[in-house]
Each structure stands twice: as C-alpha cells, then as structure tokens.
Design a protein around this motif. Structure first.
Motif, PDB file in Angstrom:
ATOM      1  N   LEU A   1       0.826  -1.196   0.000  1.00 43.30           N
ATOM      2  CA  LEU A   1       0.000   0.000   0.000  1.00 43.30           C
ATOM      3  C   LEU A   1       0.867   1.255   0.000  1.00 43.30           C
ATOM      4  O   LEU A   1       0.635   2.192  -0.794  1.00 43.30           O
ATOM      5  CB  LEU A   1      -0.916   0.006   1.229  1.00 43.30           C
ATOM      6  CG  LEU A   1      -1.748   1.274   1.446  1.00 43.30           C
ATOM      7  CD1 LEU A   1      -2.830   1.388   0.382  1.00 43.30           C
ATOM      8  CD2 LEU A   1      -2.368   1.289   2.841  1.00 43.30           C
ATOM      9  N   CYS A   2       1.872   1.289   0.870  1.00 47.48           N
ATOM     10  CA  CYS A   2       2.705   2.487   0.986  1.00 47.48           C
ATOM     11  C   CYS A   2       3.672   2.629  -0.197  1.00 47.48           C
ATOM     12  O   CYS A   2       4.016   3.752  -0.574  1.00 47.48           O
ATOM     13  CB  CYS A   2       3.482   2.456   2.305  1.00 47.48           C
ATOM     14  SG  CYS A   2       2.426   2.664   3.773  1.00 47.48           S
ATOM     15  N   HIS A   3       4.103   1.535  -0.771  1.00 48.80           N
ATOM     16  CA  HIS A   3       5.020   1.616  -1.897  1.00 48.80           C
ATOM     17  C   HIS A   3       4.302   1.833  -3.225  1.00 48.80           C
ATOM     18  O   HIS A   3       4.952   2.107  -4.242  1.00 48.80           O
ATOM     19  CB  HIS A   3       5.866   0.334  -1.998  1.00 48.80           C
ATOM     20  CG  HIS A   3       6.975   0.263  -0.996  1.00 48.80           C
ATOM     21  ND1 HIS A   3       6.801  -0.230   0.271  1.00 48.80           N
ATOM     22  CD2 HIS A   3       8.288   0.638  -1.066  1.00 48.80           C
ATOM     23  CE1 HIS A   3       7.937  -0.174   0.934  1.00 48.80           C
ATOM     24  NE2 HIS A   3       8.865   0.351   0.152  1.00 48.80           N
ATOM     25  N   ILE A   4       2.988   1.717  -3.198  1.00 49.22           N
ATOM     26  CA  ILE A   4       2.183   1.798  -4.425  1.00 49.22           C
ATOM     27  C   ILE A   4       2.834   0.895  -5.487  1.00 49.22           C
ATOM     28  O   ILE A   4       3.085   1.289  -6.631  1.00 49.22           O
ATOM     29  CB  ILE A   4       2.045   3.255  -4.941  1.00 49.22           C
ATOM     30  CG1 ILE A   4       1.747   4.214  -3.767  1.00 49.22           C
ATOM     31  CG2 ILE A   4       0.954   3.369  -5.980  1.00 49.22           C
ATOM     32  CD1 ILE A   4       1.569   5.658  -4.192  1.00 49.22           C
ATOM     33  N   ALA A   5       3.135  -0.325  -5.051  1.00 47.68           N
ATOM     34  CA  ALA A   5       3.762  -1.287  -5.940  1.00 47.68           C
ATOM     35  C   ALA A   5       2.709  -1.963  -6.802  1.00 47.68           C
ATOM     36  O   ALA A   5       1.491  -1.844  -6.560  1.00 47.68           O
ATOM     37  CB  ALA A   5       4.519  -2.335  -5.117  1.00 47.68           C
TER      38      ALA A   5
ATOM     39  N   THR B   1       1.561  -4.649  -6.774  1.00 47.35           N
ATOM     40  CA  THR B   1       1.069  -5.793  -6.019  1.00 47.35           C
ATOM     41  C   THR B   1      -0.112  -5.313  -5.195  1.00 47.35           C
ATOM     42  O   THR B   1      -0.005  -4.320  -4.456  1.00 47.35           O
ATOM     43  CB  THR B   1       2.159  -6.362  -5.092  1.00 47.35           C
ATOM     44  OG1 THR B   1       3.265  -6.811  -5.882  1.00 47.35           O
ATOM     45  CG2 THR B   1       1.630  -7.535  -4.284  1.00 47.35           C
ATOM     46  N   ARG B   2      -1.220  -5.992  -5.306  1.00 45.84           N
ATOM     47  CA  ARG B   2      -2.446  -5.524  -4.657  1.00 45.84           C
ATOM     48  C   ARG B   2      -2.355  -5.723  -3.147  1.00 45.84           C
ATOM     49  O   ARG B   2      -2.039  -6.815  -2.681  1.00 45.84           O
ATOM     50  CB  ARG B   2      -3.650  -6.287  -5.202  1.00 45.84           C
ATOM     51  CG  ARG B   2      -4.971  -5.859  -4.574  1.00 45.84           C
ATOM     52  CD  ARG B   2      -6.120  -6.654  -5.144  1.00 45.84           C
ATOM     53  NE  ARG B   2      -7.382  -6.273  -4.526  1.00 45.84           N
ATOM     54  CZ  ARG B   2      -8.565  -6.818  -4.813  1.00 45.84           C
ATOM     55  NH1 ARG B   2      -8.604  -7.772  -5.747  1.00 45.84           N
ATOM     56  NH2 ARG B   2      -9.655  -6.431  -4.201  1.00 45.84           N
TER      57      ARG B   2
ATOM     58  N   ASP C   1      13.099  -8.386  -2.521  1.00 47.63           N
ATOM     59  CA  ASP C   1      11.820  -7.696  -2.400  1.00 47.63           C
ATOM     60  C   ASP C   1      11.419  -7.147  -3.757  1.00 47.63           C
ATOM     61  O   ASP C   1      12.274  -6.716  -4.541  1.00 47.63           O
ATOM     62  CB  ASP C   1      11.939  -6.556  -1.372  1.00 47.63           C
ATOM     63  CG  ASP C   1      10.575  -6.020  -0.975  1.00 47.63           C
ATOM     64  OD1 ASP C   1       9.966  -5.277  -1.771  1.00 47.63           O
ATOM     65  OD2 ASP C   1      10.123  -6.362   0.118  1.00 47.63           O
ATOM     66  N   TYR C   2      10.106  -7.134  -4.052  1.00 49.17           N
ATOM     67  CA  TYR C   2       9.647  -6.673  -5.366  1.00 49.17           C
ATOM     68  C   TYR C   2       9.774  -5.166  -5.526  1.00 49.17           C
ATOM     69  O   TYR C   2       9.631  -4.645  -6.630  1.00 49.17           O
ATOM     70  CB  TYR C   2       8.212  -7.125  -5.636  1.00 49.17           C
ATOM     71  CG  TYR C   2       7.212  -6.829  -4.538  1.00 49.17           C
ATOM     72  CD1 TYR C   2       6.730  -5.542  -4.318  1.00 49.17           C
ATOM     73  CD2 TYR C   2       6.733  -7.847  -3.719  1.00 49.17           C
ATOM     74  CE1 TYR C   2       5.819  -5.271  -3.317  1.00 49.17           C
ATOM     75  CE2 TYR C   2       5.819  -7.600  -2.718  1.00 49.17           C
ATOM     76  CZ  TYR C   2       5.357  -6.309  -2.520  1.00 49.17           C
ATOM     77  OH  TYR C   2       4.442  -6.052  -1.526  1.00 49.17           O
ATOM     78  N   THR C   3      10.022  -4.447  -4.425  1.00 46.14           N
ATOM     79  CA  THR C   3      10.203  -2.996  -4.547  1.00 46.14           C
ATOM     80  C   THR C   3      11.637  -2.624  -4.904  1.00 46.14           C
ATOM     81  O   THR C   3      11.922  -1.444  -5.142  1.00 46.14           O
ATOM     82  CB  THR C   3       9.835  -2.311  -3.219  1.00 46.14           C
ATOM     83  OG1 THR C   3      10.729  -2.751  -2.192  1.00 46.14           O
ATOM     84  CG2 THR C   3       8.406  -2.638  -2.812  1.00 46.14           C
ATOM     85  N   LYS C   4      12.556  -3.603  -4.920  1.00 43.71           N
ATOM     86  CA  LYS C   4      13.961  -3.307  -5.192  1.00 43.71           C
ATOM     87  C   LYS C   4      14.285  -3.316  -6.685  1.00 43.71           C
ATOM     88  O   LYS C   4      15.390  -2.934  -7.074  1.00 43.71           O
ATOM     89  CB  LYS C   4      14.864  -4.315  -4.474  1.00 43.71           C
ATOM     90  CG  LYS C   4      14.606  -4.436  -2.981  1.00 43.71           C
ATOM     91  CD  LYS C   4      14.779  -3.119  -2.268  1.00 43.71           C
ATOM     92  CE  LYS C   4      14.546  -3.275  -0.755  1.00 43.71           C
ATOM     93  NZ  LYS C   4      14.675  -1.994  -0.044  1.00 43.71           N
TER      94      LYS C   4
ATOM     95  N   PRO D   1       3.028 -15.114  -0.533  1.00 46.78           N
ATOM     96  CA  PRO D   1       2.924 -15.563  -1.933  1.00 46.78           C
ATOM     97  C   PRO D   1       3.621 -14.637  -2.925  1.00 46.78           C
ATOM     98  O   PRO D   1       4.267 -15.108  -3.864  1.00 46.78           O
ATOM     99  CB  PRO D   1       1.409 -15.620  -2.180  1.00 46.78           C
ATOM    100  CG  PRO D   1       0.824 -15.857  -0.818  1.00 46.78           C
ATOM    101  CD  PRO D   1       1.704 -15.116   0.135  1.00 46.78           C
ATOM    102  N   SER D   2       3.507 -13.309  -2.753  1.00 44.49           N
ATOM    103  CA  SER D   2       4.126 -12.402  -3.717  1.00 44.49           C
ATOM    104  C   SER D   2       5.642 -12.518  -3.710  1.00 44.49           C
ATOM    105  O   SER D   2       6.296 -12.371  -4.744  1.00 44.49           O
ATOM    106  CB  SER D   2       3.709 -10.951  -3.409  1.00 44.49           C
ATOM    107  OG  SER D   2       4.080 -10.609  -2.081  1.00 44.49           O
ATOM    108  N   TYR D   3       6.221 -12.832  -2.567  1.00 45.27           N
ATOM    109  CA  TYR D   3       7.674 -12.989  -2.490  1.00 45.27           C
ATOM    110  C   TYR D   3       8.103 -14.341  -3.055  1.00 45.27           C
ATOM    111  O   TYR D   3       9.187 -14.475  -3.635  1.00 45.27           O
ATOM    112  CB  TYR D   3       8.158 -12.828  -1.051  1.00 45.27           C
ATOM    113  CG  TYR D   3       8.118 -11.395  -0.590  1.00 45.27           C
ATOM    114  CD1 TYR D   3       9.250 -10.612  -0.633  1.00 45.27           C
ATOM    115  CD2 TYR D   3       6.932 -10.820  -0.125  1.00 45.27           C
ATOM    116  CE1 TYR D   3       9.225  -9.289  -0.220  1.00 45.27           C
ATOM    117  CE2 TYR D   3       6.890  -9.496   0.277  1.00 45.27           C
ATOM    118  CZ  TYR D   3       8.032  -8.737   0.226  1.00 45.27           C
ATOM    119  OH  TYR D   3       7.996  -7.424   0.621  1.00 45.27           O
ATOM    120  N   ILE D   4       7.252 -15.358  -2.875  1.00 38.69           N
ATOM    121  CA  ILE D   4       7.528 -16.657  -3.502  1.00 38.69           C
ATOM    122  C   ILE D   4       7.522 -16.518  -5.018  1.00 38.69           C
ATOM    123  O   ILE D   4       8.394 -17.054  -5.714  1.00 38.69           O
ATOM    124  CB  ILE D   4       6.488 -17.697  -3.039  1.00 38.69           C
ATOM    125  CG1 ILE D   4       6.598 -17.917  -1.523  1.00 38.69           C
ATOM    126  CG2 ILE D   4       6.674 -19.010  -3.784  1.00 38.69           C
ATOM    127  CD1 ILE D   4       5.550 -18.836  -0.954  1.00 38.69           C
TER     128      ILE D   4
END
Length: 602
Positions: A373-377, A379-380, A554-557, A594-597
């Motif tokens: 939410l805070c990263h507005i990534a 990913t829901r 992490d998906y934000t990196k 799950p998103s990190y997997i």
C-alpha cells in the motif's frame, strides 16, 4: 616466562614420578604374588612326590635315615632343607643347614597335623628368605606326621629389586624426555605466540597497522580469547584515532560532521538523565545453532545499521521480536541480554510471538497490506479482519514489554520503528504521558487516495498521532502524511510548522534522510576492499568489469527489472558479452508470503 617454564617442567616431572612409583609398587606386588604362587606349587609338587614313600615308612614303623634325606635333598637342588615330624610334632629326621632347621616355624606344622592339609609360610633370618611348606603324611586314614620343605625365596626379593631398578631408569628417561618436549612446546606454543602478541601490542601502541591475516595468527590458537580482545582493542583504538583525526580535520575546515563520539555527547546533552528505548520488529542480534555451537548473527538490515549507534551511544534498551531458534537460551529470566556479545553497550529485550501472530501480524497486515500500500507497488494490498485483530494484539504485547522496561525511568525517550507499530505511540502515550515518543516511518507514505484503501486508516493515523514526532525520509512523505490526516481525521494541521493538533496534543512531522557512518580518515589499518580478481574468483566468473547489486529479496527493489535490463544490454550491445558480469546478491526475505515466492520464481 623462564620461571614458568621451569615450574611447568618440575610439576610434570613430579606428577610422572608419582604415577610411575605408584604403578611400579602395584606391579611389584603382583609380581611377588605370582612368584610366591610358583614357589608354593614347586614345594607342593616336591612334597607330593615324596609323600607315598614316607607314608609307607610310617606304616611299616621304619625310621628314615638322615642319609636318605641328604640324598633326596641332593636330588632336589631347589630345596634348602627337608625335615620329617611325627604326629606329635617331634622332629624325626632332617637334612640341610642347621641354622635353617632351627628357624623352622612350628605354626604351619601344627596346622598341618591338626587339619590334615598343606600349610605354608614365608620366613627369614638375616639375609636368608625361604618358603616353609608343610605336607601331611597319612596312615590308615589318620595324620601320622608332616613333611616340611624349605624353598629358597631370595629370588623373589632379587626380581623385585630388579623391577625397581628398571623403574628408576624409566622414570629418569621419562623426565628427560618431558624436559625436552616441554621446552619445545613452551617455545613453539607459548613463547612464540606470546612474542607475536607482544609485537602486535607494541605496533598498536606506536600507531602502526596490525595484520589479522590467518597465516600470521595461526600460532595464536591457544590465545583465542586474548586474540579476540586484542582485535576488539585494535579496532576500538583505530576508530578512536580516526574519529580524532576527523574531528581535527573538521575543526580545520570549519565543517560539521556527525561521528560516534559527537553522537554520544549530543545524546547525553539532549536527553539528560532520560533513558532511550527503541522498539522494532527486527532484532539487532539473532542467536542460532550451527552444529554443536550457538552463534550470534547480525541480520542484513538497514534498520540495525541506522539505529544501533544511538543505542550504543547511550546504553539504551532495544525491544524487539526474538526470531532465532536459540534466542530463548541466551536471555535471562527477564528475557534480556547485553549486546553486542564482544563489547556489550546496551540491553536487548526480546518479545516472543507465536507462529500464528507472525503469520497474521507480520506476513499478513504489515507485509501483505501496509507494505504494498505504501510503496504503491504493482502488487495488490490485502487486508483481512483477522490480520488487523492480530496486529492490534501484537502492538499491545510490545507496549506491555516496553512499559515494563520503562519502569523507574523518568521522562523516558521512546523511539518506535516503522509500520509494524503504528498503534504503539498512542498506547505508550496513554500509559506514560511523561514519555517523549517518536516514530520513524522507514517506508514511503503514499498520497491520501492510495492510503484510503486501508479499511482501518483512521485507527492507524490516530495511533501515529500519539507520538510527539514522526520522521519520514523526504519532505514529500511528510506532506502526503499531513494530507492524509486532513482527509481522514478531525484535526488541525499547520503547514508552516508541519504539525498536527489533535485532542490537545501536537505531533510534528519531519524529514530525516538516513545516512551511514563513513570512514574519512584514510587510514590503512583496515583490510583493503576485494579486488576485481578476488571477486571474480569468489563467484567463479570471468569478466573485465563487474556490475554488483546488493539488495533484500523484495519486489520494490527492482531486481527482476535489473536482470531484464542487463539482458537487454547484452542483446543490443553484444560486444559486452564475456566482458561484463552482473553479480546480484539478494538476502531472503518474507519467504512465506505468496508475492515474495513468486518473485523468487521470477
């Protein structure tokens, strides 16, 4: 060192001598027993051989002649003397030295006549030792007399003396060997390492760099605790010299730069007698088991890098979740321990979470909800009622532990870390109004529209506004936070002062970009950075240039995007192939989400 060497040799020599004498004593006793048994068996065999003929003489009432005994004694050259007694114990005939015959002890003879069995005893006169063996003689089923055989026992004493003589030479040889080996051992294992330590201390005192290479330190294995302390002393001393040099440079340049020493002085000046308490989900030191040993590991975390210098500077308390498999084994009865292990500077208080709490509070609400939410990534965010309830319960658990640590502290300073504890500032402020509470939000703060997705945004904002100060990385995050408060809560915001007034309490929002301590002294006492060849060897790669990435998984990196960009580079500019290598180091993180997997699969 010389007196110690001689004392060690003397102690070893005394111990070896005592053990050798004790073992020889029991060896001689056992050997004597064997020789005595052999001598008794030989005397019994001689008596048993003479027994039939002598019993026949008693039956026929024939008195044996001394010449017969002399003949028998000559045939049995092992015997010293032979004597014959009747049933009343009177001497009938004998052959042998008169002194030995006169010294025959009557007790074995009387026992033989009384019990009708062989009896033996060892006797001596002057330098003569013998075995007196009494053999019964029977006639018509009754004891008619006794045959006494005297066997020479001097050989037993002679062999015992020979054993003691051999023992003396063996002890002497052992002491000489021990003397030589001890001299070599003390020189190689004690004197040389001690000399190296002394040389290192001398170089350290003179301000020269000290090597920590394994080759030079291989002989210091016996001094491992002292070696560790010497390394800590070396590091601390050079850090102090580097800090002093940096301060001197700053004074010359008229500039201002934070150092560990300035941080310590600043905190003591500003906090006064107040103690500082930090709260975070991640702990700065984790204890895990590796084989049979418990090791202390520093987790890969920018939070630890940023916050620990403050706790070290003021001997504070860090409250965090215990996550290591051996964390419980290393705390006291109050779940506390002093850290760092090699140089304790502050207290770590561990809080224990159940697997269900970790799943719903950490994996669920914090990292499946607030993080994206805070990263507005792309990913829901996922928000669940059970996750929210657990998030509140865990915040209360940490608040309880923190309040326990704060007991007895006047006007404590509380430093809460990150989005895991958005409710904690309000809980602490309600329980301890005198506490000065600050929270740092280590991730971005999104615009009001994005944050409005959270069903419990009002509760989160109210919890944060319990703090006196909220820190963000950049001013944009501060503005986004104030916009969100304006839209979600009844409050008064002051854009000039960057504050929020709610229920009579003022909360300030400020931007504090986090930096890390750098060594500007230019000293060469630390190990040089790995060269390109060493890096290539470590990763088994061949290249002229390396692109190095170090991130948490992490998906934000942007790790996936980085790999795709490198692939695009090699496709469009093929001349870089075999010349440029990308090395990506990624620390595992949140492996149950799950998103990190999916990120790892990508």
């Amino acid at each position: 060192m010389r007196s110690f060497r001689y004392q060690l040799i003397l102690a070893l020599a005394v111990c070896i001598t005592a053990v050798s004498l004790a073992s020889t004593y029991f060896e001689v006793l056992a050997h004597k027993h064997i020789l005595r048994v052999e001598l008794e068996n030989r005397a019994i065999a001689l008596g048993t051989g003479l027994q039939p003929s002598l019993e026949q003489m008693f039956a026929e009432r024939v008195t044996p002649q001394p010449s017969l005994f002399s003949y028998l004694l000559g045939q049995q050259n092992a015997a010293l003397a032979i004597a014959l007694y009747d049933a009343q114990g009177r001497l009938l005939a004998a052959s042998g030295p008169v002194t030995l015959l006169d010294a025959i002890h009557p007790a074995p003879i009387q026992d033989t006549l009384k019990r009708g069995r062989n009896e033996g005893a060892f006797s001596h006169t002057g330098n003569q030792n013998w075995l007196e063996e009494s053999v019964p003689l029977h006639t018509n089923g009754k004891v008619a007399g006794a045959l006494v055989i005297l066997e020479d026992a001097d050989s037993i004493r002679a062999e015992s003396a020979l054993v003691w003589q051999h023992t003396f030479w063996r002890i002497l040889a052992s002491v000489l060997v021990i003397f030589g080996v001890t001299l070599l051992m003390v020189r190689w294992l004690l004197m040389l390492p001690a000399s190296r330590l002394a040389e290192r201390l001398r170089r350290l005192r003179m301000g020269h760099p000290v090597s920590h290479s394994p080759e030079q330190n291989s002989g210091l294995s016996w001094f491992t605790p002292l070696e560790r302390e010497l390394e800590n002393l070396t590091e601390s001393l050079f850090e102090a010299r580097a800090a002093a040099a940096t301060e001197a440079q700053l004074r010359e340049a008229g500039e201002s730069l934070w150092t560990a020493e300035r941080l310590t002085a600043h905190i003591r000046q500003k906090s006064g007698s107040s103690r500082i308490f930090a709260v975070s989900n991640r702990e700065p030191y984790i204890h895990t088991r590796q084989g049979k040993e418990i090791v202390c590991v520093v987790p890969p975390s920018g939070l630890v890098t940023a916050i620990e210098p403050v706790l070290r500077a003021c001997d504070g308390v860090w409250v965090a979740s215990g996550s290591g498999d051996e964390d419980r084994a290393t705390v006291d009865e109050f779940d506390r321990l002093r850290v760092p292990p090699d140089d304790p500077r502050y207290t770590l208080r561990r809080v224990w979470l159940t697997p269900e709490e970790e799943t719903h509070y950490y994996d669920g609400f914090a990292n499946e909800g607030l993080w994206p939410l805070c990263h507005i990534a792309h990913t829901r965010p996922v928000f669940r009622a059970t996750d929210w309830e657990t998030y509140q319960a865990v915040n209360r658990k940490f608040a309880h532990a923190l309040l326990e640590e704060m007991e007895g502290s006047e006007e404590p300073l509380v430093f809460v870390q990150d989005y895991h504890f958005a409710l904690l500032p309000r809980m602490i402020k309600n329980a301890r109004p005198d506490a000065r509470v600050a929270i740092f939000w280590h991730i971005p703060w999104p615009n009001p529209e994005a944050f409005g997705i959270c069903p419990w945004q009002a509760e989160l904002l109210d919890g944060l506004l319990g703090a006196d100060l909220i820190g963000f990385h950049i001013p944009t995050h501060c503005n986004n936070f104030l916009d969100t408060v304006d839209r979600a809560l009844e409050s008064r915001t002051n854009r000039d002062q960057m504050t929020v007034l709610r229920r009579g309490h003022i909360t300030a929002a400020r931007a504090y970009p986090i930096s890390v301590a750098t060594d500007l002294s230019g000293d060469d006492h630390k190990a040089p950075q790995a060269t390109l060849d060493e890096l290539l060897y470590e990763f088994n790669a061949k290249a002229e240039r390396i692109i190095l990435g170090v991130d948490r998984m992490d998906y934000t990196k942007g790790i996936v995007e980085r790999l795709m960009a490198f692939e695009r580079l090699l496709e469009e500019h093929p001349w870089h192939r075999e010349h440029v290598t990308l090395v990506q180091i990624a620390a595992p993180s949140r492996t149950r989400i799950p998103s990190y997997i999916e990120l790892r699969h990508q």
